[in-house]
Design a protein around this motif. Structure first.
Motif, PDB file in Angstrom:
ATOM      1  N   ILE A  41      21.551  -0.147  11.156  1.00 42.43           N
ATOM      2  CA  ILE A  41      21.055  -0.907   9.998  1.00 42.43           C
ATOM      3  C   ILE A  41      19.637  -1.398  10.267  1.00 42.43           C
ATOM      4  CG2 ILE A  41      21.340  -3.039   8.679  1.00 42.43           C
ATOM      5  CD1 ILE A  41      24.387  -2.600   8.926  1.00 42.43           C
ATOM      6  N   GLU A  42      19.414  -1.959  11.435  1.00 42.71           N
ATOM      7  CA  GLU A  42      18.095  -2.482  11.789  1.00 42.71           C
ATOM      8  C   GLU A  42      17.044  -1.364  11.796  1.00 42.71           C
ATOM      9  OE1 GLU A  42      16.077  -4.321  15.756  1.00 42.71           O
ATOM     10  OE2 GLU A  42      18.073  -5.064  15.245  1.00 42.71           O
ATOM     11  N   LEU A  43      17.370  -0.217  12.392  1.00 40.91           N
ATOM     12  CA  LEU A  43      16.426   0.902  12.444  1.00 40.91           C
ATOM     13  C   LEU A  43      16.205   1.518  11.056  1.00 40.91           C
ATOM     14  CD1 LEU A  43      17.601   2.514  15.784  1.00 40.91           C
ATOM     15  CD2 LEU A  43      15.379   1.455  15.341  1.00 40.91           C
ATOM     16  N   THR A  44      17.255   1.549  10.242  1.00 40.95           N
ATOM     17  CA  THR A  44      17.120   2.078   8.882  1.00 40.95           C
ATOM     18  C   THR A  44      16.190   1.190   8.056  1.00 40.95           C
ATOM     19  OG1 THR A  44      19.328   3.044   8.984  1.00 40.95           O
ATOM     20  CG2 THR A  44      18.389   2.745   6.798  1.00 40.95           C
ATOM     21  N   GLN A  45      16.315  -0.127   8.201  1.00 46.48           N
ATOM     22  CA  GLN A  45      15.418  -1.048   7.479  1.00 46.48           C
ATOM     23  C   GLN A  45      13.977  -0.874   7.954  1.00 46.48           C
ATOM     24  OE1 GLN A  45      17.350  -4.784   8.300  1.00 46.48           O
ATOM     25  NE2 GLN A  45      18.576  -4.697   6.419  1.00 46.48           N
ATOM     26  N   ALA A  46      13.795  -0.725   9.265  1.00 44.14           N
ATOM     27  CA  ALA A  46      12.444  -0.492   9.796  1.00 44.14           C
ATOM     28  C   ALA A  46      11.883   0.824   9.249  1.00 44.14           C
ATOM     29  CB  ALA A  46      12.472  -0.475  11.323  1.00 44.14           C
ATOM     30  N   TYR A  47      12.726   1.848   9.212  1.00 41.76           N
ATOM     31  CA  TYR A  47      12.304   3.153   8.686  1.00 41.76           C
ATOM     32  C   TYR A  47      11.865   3.027   7.223  1.00 41.76           C
ATOM     33  CZ  TYR A  47      12.431   7.915   6.965  1.00 41.76           C
ATOM     34  OH  TYR A  47      12.098   9.097   6.368  1.00 41.76           O
ATOM     35  N   GLU A  48      12.641   2.293   6.414  1.00 41.70           N
ATOM     36  CA  GLU A  48      12.304   2.123   4.995  1.00 41.70           C
ATOM     37  C   GLU A  48      10.948   1.441   4.825  1.00 41.70           C
ATOM     38  OE1 GLU A  48      15.674   0.045   3.419  1.00 41.70           O
ATOM     39  OE2 GLU A  48      16.860   1.878   3.203  1.00 41.70           O
ATOM     40  N   ARG A  49      10.662   0.414   5.659  1.00 42.33           N
ATOM     41  CA  ARG A  49       9.369  -0.279   5.577  1.00 42.33           C
ATOM     42  C   ARG A  49       8.218   0.664   5.960  1.00 42.33           C
ATOM     43  NH1 ARG A  49      12.515  -4.468   7.681  1.00 42.33           N
ATOM     44  NH2 ARG A  49      11.834  -4.024   9.804  1.00 42.33           N
ATOM     45  N   VAL A  50       8.409   1.439   7.015  1.00 46.89           N
ATOM     46  CA  VAL A  50       7.355   2.356   7.453  1.00 46.89           C
ATOM     47  C   VAL A  50       7.181   3.487   6.433  1.00 46.89           C
ATOM     48  CG1 VAL A  50       6.679   3.977   9.264  1.00 46.89           C
ATOM     49  CG2 VAL A  50       7.644   1.776   9.880  1.00 46.89           C
ATOM     50  N   ALA A  51       8.283   3.996   5.893  1.00 45.43           N
ATOM     51  CA  ALA A  51       8.200   5.061   4.885  1.00 45.43           C
ATOM     52  C   ALA A  51       7.456   4.561   3.648  1.00 45.43           C
ATOM     53  CB  ALA A  51       9.602   5.544   4.510  1.00 45.43           C
ATOM     54  N   ARG A  52       7.691   3.313   3.272  1.00 51.66           N
ATOM     55  CA  ARG A  52       6.964   2.736   2.137  1.00 51.66           C
ATOM     56  C   ARG A  52       5.475   2.666   2.446  1.00 51.66           C
ATOM     57  NH1 ARG A  52       5.281  -2.184  -0.210  1.00 51.66           N
ATOM     58  NH2 ARG A  52       5.638  -2.202  -2.454  1.00 51.66           N
ATOM     59  N   SER A  53       5.139   2.307   3.665  1.00 56.48           N
ATOM     60  CA  SER A  53       3.742   2.261   4.087  1.00 56.48           C
ATOM     61  C   SER A  53       3.092   3.645   3.974  1.00 56.48           C
ATOM     62  CB  SER A  53       3.656   1.743   5.528  1.00 56.48           C
ATOM     63  OG  SER A  53       2.348   1.826   6.002  1.00 56.48           O
ATOM     64  N   VAL A  54       3.830   4.672   4.371  1.00 57.02           N
ATOM     65  CA  VAL A  54       3.307   6.040   4.264  1.00 57.02           C
ATOM     66  C   VAL A  54       3.063   6.387   2.792  1.00 57.02           C
ATOM     67  CG1 VAL A  54       3.869   8.491   4.598  1.00 57.02           C
ATOM     68  CG2 VAL A  54       4.359   6.846   6.423  1.00 57.02           C
ATOM     69  N   ARG A  55       4.049   6.099   1.934  1.00 55.42           N
ATOM     70  CA  ARG A  55       3.894   6.403   0.497  1.00 55.42           C
ATOM     71  C   ARG A  55       2.692   5.667  -0.097  1.00 55.42           C
ATOM     72  NH1 ARG A  55       9.402   5.519   0.587  1.00 55.42           N
ATOM     73  NH2 ARG A  55       9.154   3.546  -0.518  1.00 55.42           N
ATOM     74  N   LEU A  56       2.530   4.386   0.245  1.00 58.69           N
ATOM     75  CA  LEU A  56       1.405   3.612  -0.279  1.00 58.69           C
ATOM     76  C   LEU A  56       0.069   4.149   0.246  1.00 58.69           C
ATOM     77  CD1 LEU A  56       2.852  -0.015  -0.082  1.00 58.69           C
ATOM     78  CD2 LEU A  56       2.425   1.345  -2.140  1.00 58.69           C
ATOM     79  N   SER A  57       0.046   4.591   1.483  1.00 54.96           N
ATOM     80  CA  SER A  57      -1.181   5.168   2.042  1.00 54.96           C
ATOM     81  C   SER A  57      -1.554   6.449   1.310  1.00 54.96           C
ATOM     82  CB  SER A  57      -1.008   5.461   3.538  1.00 54.96           C
ATOM     83  OG  SER A  57      -0.800   4.268   4.253  1.00 54.96           O
ATOM     84  N   ILE A  58      -0.558   7.269   1.037  1.00 57.78           N
ATOM     85  CA  ILE A  58      -0.809   8.512   0.297  1.00 57.78           C
ATOM     86  C   ILE A  58      -1.309   8.187  -1.110  1.00 57.78           C
ATOM     87  CG2 ILE A  58       0.321  10.530  -0.747  1.00 57.78           C
ATOM     88  CD1 ILE A  58       2.107  10.576   1.810  1.00 57.78           C
ATOM     89  N   ASP A  59      -0.677   7.215  -1.764  1.00 59.19           N
ATOM     90  CA  ASP A  59      -1.123   6.809  -3.107  1.00 59.19           C
ATOM     91  C   ASP A  59      -2.566   6.311  -3.078  1.00 59.19           C
ATOM     92  OD1 ASP A  59       1.326   7.469  -4.161  1.00 59.19           O
ATOM     93  OD2 ASP A  59       2.062   5.405  -4.275  1.00 59.19           O
ATOM     94  N   LEU A  60      -2.914   5.540  -2.050  1.00 59.67           N
ATOM     95  CA  LEU A  60      -4.277   5.025  -1.945  1.00 59.67           C
ATOM     96  C   LEU A  60      -5.272   6.162  -1.735  1.00 59.67           C
ATOM     97  CD1 LEU A  60      -6.191   2.660  -1.929  1.00 59.67           C
ATOM     98  CD2 LEU A  60      -5.641   2.282   0.482  1.00 59.67           C
ATOM     99  N   CYS A  61      -4.920   7.143  -0.917  1.00 53.58           N
ATOM    100  CA  CYS A  61      -5.792   8.320  -0.736  1.00 53.58           C
ATOM    101  C   CYS A  61      -6.009   9.034  -2.065  1.00 53.58           C
ATOM    102  CB  CYS A  61      -5.189   9.287   0.283  1.00 53.58           C
ATOM    103  SG  CYS A  61      -5.524   8.847   1.987  1.00 53.58           S
ATOM    104  N   GLU A  62      -4.938   9.198  -2.826  1.00 54.80           N
ATOM    105  CA  GLU A  62      -5.058   9.857  -4.132  1.00 54.80           C
ATOM    106  C   GLU A  62      -5.926   9.041  -5.083  1.00 54.80           C
ATOM    107  OE1 GLU A  62      -1.095  10.677  -5.468  1.00 54.80           O
ATOM    108  OE2 GLU A  62      -0.808  12.250  -3.967  1.00 54.80           O
ATOM    109  N   LYS A  63      -5.793   7.720  -5.025  1.00 53.43           N
ATOM    110  CA  LYS A  63      -6.611   6.859  -5.881  1.00 53.43           C
ATOM    111  C   LYS A  63      -8.092   7.001  -5.516  1.00 53.43           C
ATOM    112  CE  LYS A  63      -7.176   2.066  -7.326  1.00 53.43           C
ATOM    113  NZ  LYS A  63      -6.679   0.692  -7.178  1.00 53.43           N
ATOM    114  N   LEU A  64      -8.399   7.024  -4.222  1.00 55.13           N
ATOM    115  CA  LEU A  64      -9.788   7.196  -3.793  1.00 55.13           C
ATOM    116  C   LEU A  64     -10.317   8.565  -4.219  1.00 55.13           C
ATOM    117  CD1 LEU A  64      -9.591   5.542  -0.257  1.00 55.13           C
ATOM    118  CD2 LEU A  64     -10.712   4.620  -2.300  1.00 55.13           C
ATOM    119  N   ASP A  65      -9.482   9.591  -4.150  1.00 55.98           N
ATOM    120  CA  ASP A  65      -9.885  10.922  -4.619  1.00 55.98           C
ATOM    121  C   ASP A  65     -10.165  10.907  -6.121  1.00 55.98           C
ATOM    122  OD1 ASP A  65      -9.756  12.099  -2.130  1.00 55.98           O
ATOM    123  OD2 ASP A  65      -7.739  12.929  -2.424  1.00 55.98           O
TER     124      ASP A  65
END
Length: 172
Positions: A41-65
């Motif tokens: 459970i603890e690792l899954t929650q950590a994974y979800e937070r990091v995965a969200r960070s990846v998605r937001l980073s990709i969205d920000l790259c697309e916004k800059l493009d």
């Protein structure tokens, strides 16, 4: 934001996304290999937070493009029109000059040609005038001079004298 600065930001965001993705993979492996439910459970929650960070980073790259594409599109529009965003009055003067030159050359065509010949000249005039209007110096050369240039380009005699209004742009 300057292009160099935006490009630097895109590099930072891409690096963050890469690092976060590597971390997400590592956490996913650990979550799959976890021995207890609490650890999973603890690792899954950590994974979800990091995965969200990846998605937001990709969205920000697309916004800059998108910003880069929008800036490029605006620059192209300014270059083709030849005026800044603040140039509505200049655009009207530019259009007035085009119409003044068109009317003067049409009068030459009417004086020189009849019937089907005039239709061919009119079509050639429209093409030549469209090309001339895209010239960066179109508004700095008088309508009389453009009329002479276009008459010569169309092969119309220079001996015709015409009254050509010259809607000059006002200095900005």
């Amino acid at each position: 934001m300057s292009n160099a600065r935006r490009e630097h930001h895109k590099q930072i965001v891409a690096e963050l996304a890469d690092t976060a993705m590597a971390l997400a993979r590592s956490i996913a492996e650990k979550a799959l290999a976890a021995e207890s439910v609490e650890q999973t459970i603890e690792l899954t929650q950590a994974y979800e937070r990091v995965a969200r960070s990846v998605r937001l980073s990709i969205d920000l790259c697309e916004k800059l493009d998108r910003h880069d594409r929008d800036d490029a599109r605006a620059a192209r529009a300014d270059r083709y029109v030849g005026f800044s965003v603040h140039g509505a009055a200049r655009q009207r003067q530019h259009d007035d000059r085009i119409e003044a030159v068109r009317a003067a050359v049409r009068r030459s065509i009417e004086q020189e040609c009849e019937g089907e010949d005039s239709d061919a000249f009119e079509a050639a005039l429209d093409l030549a005038l469209a090309e001339a209007a895209l010239n960066d110096g179109f508004d700095s050369i008088s309508a009389v001079q453009w009329t002479a240039v276009l008459r010569q380009k169309l092969g119309l005699p220079e001996h015709l004298t015409l009254d050509v209004p010259d809607p000059r742009p006002t200095p900005s």
